[in-house]
Design an enzyme around this catalytic site. Structure first.
Site, short mmCIF file in Angstrom:
data_model
loop_
_atom_site.label_atom_id
_atom_site.label_comp_id
_atom_site.label_asym_id
_atom_site.label_seq_id
_atom_site.Cartn_x
_atom_site.Cartn_y
_atom_site.Cartn_z
N GLU A 112 -7.06 5.10 7.56
CA GLU A 112 -6.84 6.52 7.23
C GLU A 112 -8.06 7.11 6.51
OE1 GLU A 112 -3.08 5.86 5.29
OE2 GLU A 112 -2.21 5.34 7.24
N GLU A 162 -5.70 -4.50 10.60
CA GLU A 162 -4.68 -3.46 10.77
C GLU A 162 -4.97 -2.68 12.05
OE1 GLU A 162 -2.62 -2.49 6.81
OE2 GLU A 162 -4.26 -1.08 7.05
N GLY A 194 2.22 2.55 10.66
CA GLY A 194 3.20 3.62 10.46
C GLY A 194 3.91 4.05 11.74
N ASN A 243 0.87 -1.18 0.00
CA ASN A 243 0.00 0.00 0.00
C ASN A 243 0.91 1.23 0.00
OD1 ASN A 243 -1.79 2.06 0.48
ND2 ASN A 243 -2.29 1.44 2.58
N LYS A 302 0.17 4.22 -0.31
CA LYS A 302 -0.46 5.44 0.23
C LYS A 302 -0.20 6.60 -0.73
CE LYS A 302 -0.16 3.42 4.76
NZ LYS A 302 -0.24 3.60 6.19
N HIS A 348 -9.65 1.52 4.65
CA HIS A 348 -8.39 1.72 5.37
C HIS A 348 -8.63 2.69 6.52
CE1 HIS A 348 -4.32 2.93 6.33
NE2 HIS A 348 -3.93 1.80 5.77
N SER A 378 3.09 -1.85 10.36
CA SER A 378 4.52 -1.94 10.60
C SER A 378 5.09 -3.34 10.35
CB SER A 378 4.87 -1.45 12.00
OG SER A 378 4.49 -0.09 12.17
P1 PGA Z 1 2.61 0.45 7.57
O1 PGA Z 1 1.16 0.68 6.91
O2 PGA Z 1 3.11 -0.86 7.04
O3 PGA Z 1 3.41 1.63 7.11
O4 PGA Z 1 2.40 0.43 9.06
C1 PGA Z 1 0.28 -0.39 6.70
C2 PGA Z 1 -1.02 0.13 6.13
O5 PGA Z 1 -1.48 1.20 6.55
O6 PGA Z 1 -1.61 -0.52 5.25
#
Ligand code: PGA
Length: 248
Positions: free
Chosen positions: A97, A166, A172, A8, A10, A95, A210
């Site tokens: 976000e 998640e 992140g 992903n 982003k 997601h 992460s």
């Molecule tokens: P990350 O993000 O691996 O940077 O923690 C995962 C995601 O939001 O899909």
């Protein structure tokens, strides 16, 4: 079942950076199909570029969102038909976000998942609790509520979705759920899927938050972790390829 490793990106990338990243990944695979399924989810403007770079090869690609509407007066939205036009395989929906910064409710997320499936794109449905919810002992209730809305909407097509657990506090932040913490939630989700479909074992339940080259193997060794949704580490070819290797 083959594992699925999905990147992903982003809101990152550029024409030049994407080309360099994808060609490093393809080179790293050495022309061989990996033992796991692999996909990259890019920002909408770059999907046509990914189609050009990836269609017909060992890496599939997906979008990071899809409209809940079919077509029409929805300025700024991208429909599933448009995604399919380019050969899109997956769309991330819900997601955290998007839930957090764009006000997406369980109902909207469910409608998006349903629309994606109906249009021939596999939705990667994200669920996960915040830190406050975990500390309040609500993890199970939150992820079950989020998944229940989608199951209700997609009904007999439940075995065709991909689920991504998640935990919001792990995204992140560099704080990964331990393999045991993740497995515990994945088992809850699997049980919920089992009540909704005859083939819960066909549904990939990915872990995201992460995940990186160092921790991927122990997470992916858990019985109900069928792959990963990778943010930060999917922007570095070597790291992403190590995760792919850990999934085989
Ligand atoms: P990350 O993000 O691996 O940077 O923690 C995962 C995601 O939001 O899909």
């Amino acid at each position: 079942m083959k594992k699925l490793i999905a990147g992903n990106w982003k809101m990152n990338g550029s024409l030049a950076a994407n080309e360099a990243l994808v060609s490093a990944m393809l080179d790293g695979l050495g022309g061989k199909a990996p033992a796991s399924d692999v996909a990259l989810c890019a920002p909408a403007p770059y999907l046509a570029q990914l189609a050009g770079l990836l269609n017909g090869g060992p890496i599939a690609w997906g979008a990071q969102d899809v409209s809940s509407h079919e077509s029409g007066a929805y300025t700024g939205e991208v429909s599933v038909g448009m995604l399919r036009d380019f050969g899109c395989r997956y769309a991330i929906v819900g997601h955290s976000e998007r839930r957090q910064y764009h006000g997406e409710t369980d109902t909207v997320v469910a409608a998006k998942a349903q629309r994606a499936l109906a249009g021939g794109v596999t939705p990667i449905v994200c669920v996960g609790e915040t830190l406050a919810e975990r500390e309040g002992g609500q993890t199970e209730a939150v992820v079950k509520r989020q998944l229940a809305a989608v199951i209700h909407a997609v009904a007999h097509c439940t075995s065709e979705i991909v689920v991504a657990y998640e935990p919001v506090w792990a995204i992140g932040t560099g704080k990964t759920a331990s393999p045991e913490q993740a497995q515990q939630v994945h088992a809850v989700l699997r049980a919920q899927l089992a009540a909704a479909t005859q083939h819960p074992e066909r549904v990939h339940i990915l872990y995201g938050g992460s995940m990186n080259a160092a921790n991927a193997a122990s997470l992916l060794a858990q019985p109900d972790i069928d792959g990963g949704l990778i943010g930060g580490a999917s922007l570095k070819a070597a790291d992403f390829l190590q995760i792919v290797a850990a999934a085989t």
